[in-house]
Design a protein around this motif. Structure first.
Motif, PDB file in Angstrom:
ATOM      1  N   LEU A  63       0.829  -1.211   0.000  1.00 31.28           N
ATOM      2  CA  LEU A  63       0.000   0.000   0.000  1.00 31.28           C
ATOM      3  C   LEU A  63       0.860   1.256   0.000  1.00 31.28           C
ATOM      4  CD1 LEU A  63      -2.860  -1.041   2.447  1.00 31.28           C
ATOM      5  CD2 LEU A  63      -3.049  -0.655  -0.020  1.00 31.28           C
ATOM      6  N   VAL A  64       1.920   1.253   0.789  1.00 31.52           N
ATOM      7  CA  VAL A  64       2.820   2.406   0.811  1.00 31.52           C
ATOM      8  C   VAL A  64       3.516   2.532  -0.547  1.00 31.52           C
ATOM      9  CG1 VAL A  64       4.966   3.283   1.826  1.00 31.52           C
ATOM     10  CG2 VAL A  64       3.137   2.460   3.306  1.00 31.52           C
ATOM     11  N   LEU A  65       3.930   1.427  -1.124  1.00 28.59           N
ATOM     12  CA  LEU A  65       4.598   1.430  -2.426  1.00 28.59           C
ATOM     13  C   LEU A  65       3.750   2.112  -3.494  1.00 28.59           C
ATOM     14  CD1 LEU A  65       6.764   0.428  -4.483  1.00 28.59           C
ATOM     15  CD2 LEU A  65       5.479  -1.698  -4.595  1.00 28.59           C
ATOM     16  N   ILE A  66       2.471   1.772  -3.576  1.00 29.96           N
ATOM     17  CA  ILE A  66       1.615   2.364  -4.606  1.00 29.96           C
ATOM     18  C   ILE A  66       1.001   3.691  -4.164  1.00 29.96           C
ATOM     19  CG2 ILE A  66       1.134   0.143  -5.675  1.00 29.96           C
ATOM     20  CD1 ILE A  66      -1.643   0.200  -4.367  1.00 29.96           C
ATOM     21  N   GLY A  67       1.164   4.022  -2.892  1.00 30.17           N
ATOM     22  CA  GLY A  67       0.662   5.304  -2.391  1.00 30.17           C
ATOM     23  C   GLY A  67      -0.833   5.318  -2.186  1.00 30.17           C
ATOM     24  N   LEU A  68      -1.387   4.215  -1.728  1.00 26.08           N
ATOM     25  CA  LEU A  68      -2.821   4.129  -1.487  1.00 26.08           C
ATOM     26  C   LEU A  68      -3.054   3.939   0.008  1.00 26.08           C
ATOM     27  CD1 LEU A  68      -5.634   4.026  -2.751  1.00 26.08           C
ATOM     28  CD2 LEU A  68      -5.358   1.554  -2.969  1.00 26.08           C
ATOM     29  N   THR A  80      -1.723   5.737   2.286  1.00 27.22           N
ATOM     30  CA  THR A  80      -0.330   5.794   2.759  1.00 27.22           C
ATOM     31  C   THR A  80      -0.225   6.096   4.237  1.00 27.22           C
ATOM     32  OG1 THR A  80       0.377   6.529   0.577  1.00 27.22           O
ATOM     33  CG2 THR A  80       1.895   6.918   2.409  1.00 27.22           C
ATOM     34  N   ARG A  81      -0.942   7.081   4.714  1.00 30.04           N
ATOM     35  CA  ARG A  81      -0.795   7.484   6.117  1.00 30.04           C
ATOM     36  C   ARG A  81      -1.230   6.387   7.076  1.00 30.04           C
ATOM     37  NH1 ARG A  81      -0.217  13.418   6.691  1.00 30.04           N
ATOM     38  NH2 ARG A  81      -0.309  14.273   4.600  1.00 30.04           N
ATOM     39  N   VAL A  82      -2.341   5.736   6.799  1.00 31.70           N
ATOM     40  CA  VAL A  82      -2.832   4.664   7.677  1.00 31.70           C
ATOM     41  C   VAL A  82      -1.915   3.448   7.594  1.00 31.70           C
ATOM     42  CG1 VAL A  82      -4.750   3.076   8.092  1.00 31.70           C
ATOM     43  CG2 VAL A  82      -5.214   5.459   7.534  1.00 31.70           C
ATOM     44  N   ALA A  83      -1.546   3.053   6.377  1.00 32.17           N
ATOM     45  CA  ALA A  83      -0.657   1.905   6.201  1.00 32.17           C
ATOM     46  C   ALA A  83       0.694   2.161   6.859  1.00 32.17           C
ATOM     47  CB  ALA A  83      -0.468   1.595   4.715  1.00 32.17           C
ATOM     48  N   ALA A  84       1.194   3.387   6.742  1.00 32.79           N
ATOM     49  CA  ALA A  84       2.478   3.726   7.351  1.00 32.79           C
ATOM     50  C   ALA A  84       2.386   3.728   8.877  1.00 32.79           C
ATOM     51  CB  ALA A  84       2.956   5.088   6.851  1.00 32.79           C
ATOM     52  N   GLY A  86       1.720   8.972  -6.085  1.00 34.08           N
ATOM     53  CA  GLY A  86       0.880   8.067  -5.307  1.00 34.08           C
ATOM     54  C   GLY A  86      -0.561   8.048  -5.779  1.00 34.08           C
ATOM     55  N   LEU A  87      -1.220   6.912  -5.583  1.00 30.98           N
ATOM     56  CA  LEU A  87      -2.633   6.795  -5.935  1.00 30.98           C
ATOM     57  C   LEU A  87      -3.516   7.624  -5.009  1.00 30.98           C
ATOM     58  CD1 LEU A  87      -3.004   3.016  -6.837  1.00 30.98           C
ATOM     59  CD2 LEU A  87      -2.760   4.973  -8.366  1.00 30.98           C
ATOM     60  N   ASP A  88      -3.012   7.992  -3.843  1.00 31.93           N
ATOM     61  CA  ASP A  88      -3.771   8.850  -2.930  1.00 31.93           C
ATOM     62  C   ASP A  88      -4.231  10.124  -3.631  1.00 31.93           C
ATOM     63  OD1 ASP A  88      -3.578   7.165  -0.773  1.00 31.93           O
ATOM     64  OD2 ASP A  88      -1.870   8.201   0.134  1.00 31.93           O
ATOM     65  N   ARG A  89      -3.374  10.670  -4.468  1.00 25.31           N
ATOM     66  CA  ARG A  89      -3.694  11.918  -5.164  1.00 25.31           C
ATOM     67  C   ARG A  89      -4.821  11.734  -6.167  1.00 25.31           C
ATOM     68  NH1 ARG A  89       0.821  16.154  -6.129  1.00 25.31           N
ATOM     69  NH2 ARG A  89       1.746  16.183  -4.076  1.00 25.31           N
ATOM     70  N   LEU A  90      -4.888  10.563  -6.790  1.00 27.51           N
ATOM     71  CA  LEU A  90      -5.948  10.310  -7.771  1.00 27.51           C
ATOM     72  C   LEU A  90      -7.313  10.192  -7.124  1.00 27.51           C
ATOM     73  CD1 LEU A  90      -4.239   7.659 -10.089  1.00 27.51           C
ATOM     74  CD2 LEU A  90      -4.577  10.091 -10.539  1.00 27.51           C
ATOM     75  N   PHE A  91      -7.354   9.612  -5.924  1.00 29.08           N
ATOM     76  CA  PHE A  91      -8.620   9.338  -5.275  1.00 29.08           C
ATOM     77  C   PHE A  91      -9.033  10.383  -4.243  1.00 29.08           C
ATOM     78  CE2 PHE A  91      -7.149   4.998  -6.463  1.00 29.08           C
ATOM     79  CZ  PHE A  91      -8.083   4.804  -7.463  1.00 29.08           C
ATOM     80  N   SER A  92      -8.200  11.382  -4.016  1.00 30.24           N
ATOM     81  CA  SER A  92      -8.553  12.393  -3.015  1.00 30.24           C
ATOM     82  C   SER A  92      -9.650  13.299  -3.560  1.00 30.24           C
ATOM     83  CB  SER A  92      -7.330  13.213  -2.612  1.00 30.24           C
ATOM     84  OG  SER A  92      -6.883  13.976  -3.704  1.00 30.24           O
ATOM     85  N   LYS A  93     -10.557  13.680  -2.688  1.00 33.21           N
ATOM     86  CA  LYS A  93     -11.656  14.562  -3.087  1.00 33.21           C
ATOM     87  C   LYS A  93     -11.118  15.961  -3.327  1.00 33.21           C
ATOM     88  CE  LYS A  93     -15.002  11.986  -0.426  1.00 33.21           C
ATOM     89  NZ  LYS A  93     -15.924  11.980   0.693  1.00 33.21           N
ATOM     90  N   GLY A  94     -11.503  16.523  -4.445  1.00 29.27           N
ATOM     91  CA  GLY A  94     -11.063  17.885  -4.747  1.00 29.27           C
ATOM     92  C   GLY A  94      -9.566  17.968  -4.897  1.00 29.27           C
ATOM     93  N   SER A  95      -8.990  17.050  -5.666  1.00 33.50           N
ATOM     94  CA  SER A  95      -7.541  17.002  -5.775  1.00 33.50           C
ATOM     95  C   SER A  95      -6.967  18.294  -6.332  1.00 33.50           C
ATOM     96  CB  SER A  95      -7.102  15.809  -6.622  1.00 33.50           C
ATOM     97  OG  SER A  95      -7.621  15.932  -7.942  1.00 33.50           O
ATOM     98  N   ALA A  96      -7.685  18.945  -7.207  1.00 34.59           N
ATOM     99  CA  ALA A  96      -7.193  20.204  -7.762  1.00 34.59           C
ATOM    100  C   ALA A  96      -7.105  21.269  -6.683  1.00 34.59           C
ATOM    101  CB  ALA A  96      -8.087  20.661  -8.901  1.00 34.59           C
TER     102      ALA A  96
END
Length: 150
Positions: free
Chosen positions: A66-71, A73-77, A126-136
């Motif tokens: 999960l940390v590797l793909i950035g999904l 990340t904070r919880v997995a870390a 990281g994939l976190d950026r793709l799935f975050s709400k309001g990424s822009a």
């Protein structure tokens, strides 16, 4: 120069996250499946359900992936950091005080590396950026913030 380094910070954090996650996932895969030398260096694996080795290996493989793909990340870390703190204090520290004496350098380094990722997030790639709400809007807000400098 400081401004150029600060602008590269998300990419450096992203690369750091990828390397740490990959190494952690490989450690878990070695313990669970006997690949890359296995748990004992000769292809051995942890017995299924054995405490704490098998559970630690599952955390290493899943958390590292999960940390590797950035999904997540904070919880997995955070979970991975706690796992390594447990490993250090329960497995290594009873043998001697200092990590150099008790072979706990890996556990200590992983613990602190993952704790850093809890606070920095996934960085770039990281994939976190793709799935975050309001990424822009999140990216624009992060551009306005100045990083903490020592």
């Amino acid at each position: 120069m400081t401004e150029r380094l600060n602008s590269a910070q998300p990419y450096a954090v992203g690369l750091f996250r990828i390397v740490v996650g990959l190494l952690f996932a490989c450690h878990g895969a070695a313990t669970l499946f006997g690949v890359l030398g296995g748990a004992d260096g000769s292809g051995g694996t942890a017995e299924t359900g054995a405490w704490p080795n098998w559970y630690a290996a599952v955390i290493e493989l899943v958390g590292g992936s999960l940390v590797l793909i950035g999904l997540g990340t904070r919880v997995a870390a955070l979970i991975s950091s706690g796992s390594m703190a447990y490993a250090y204090f329960k497995v290594h520290q009873p043998n001697a005080l200092w990590p150099m004496e008790n072979s706990g350098e890996g556990a200590a380094m992983f613990c602190w590396a993952f704790l850093l990722l809890v606070f920095t997030g996934s960085g770039a790639f990281g994939l976190d950026r793709l799935f975050s709400k309001g990424s822009a809007s999140t990216e624009k807000a992060s551009e306005r913030q100045t990083p903490v400098a020592a």
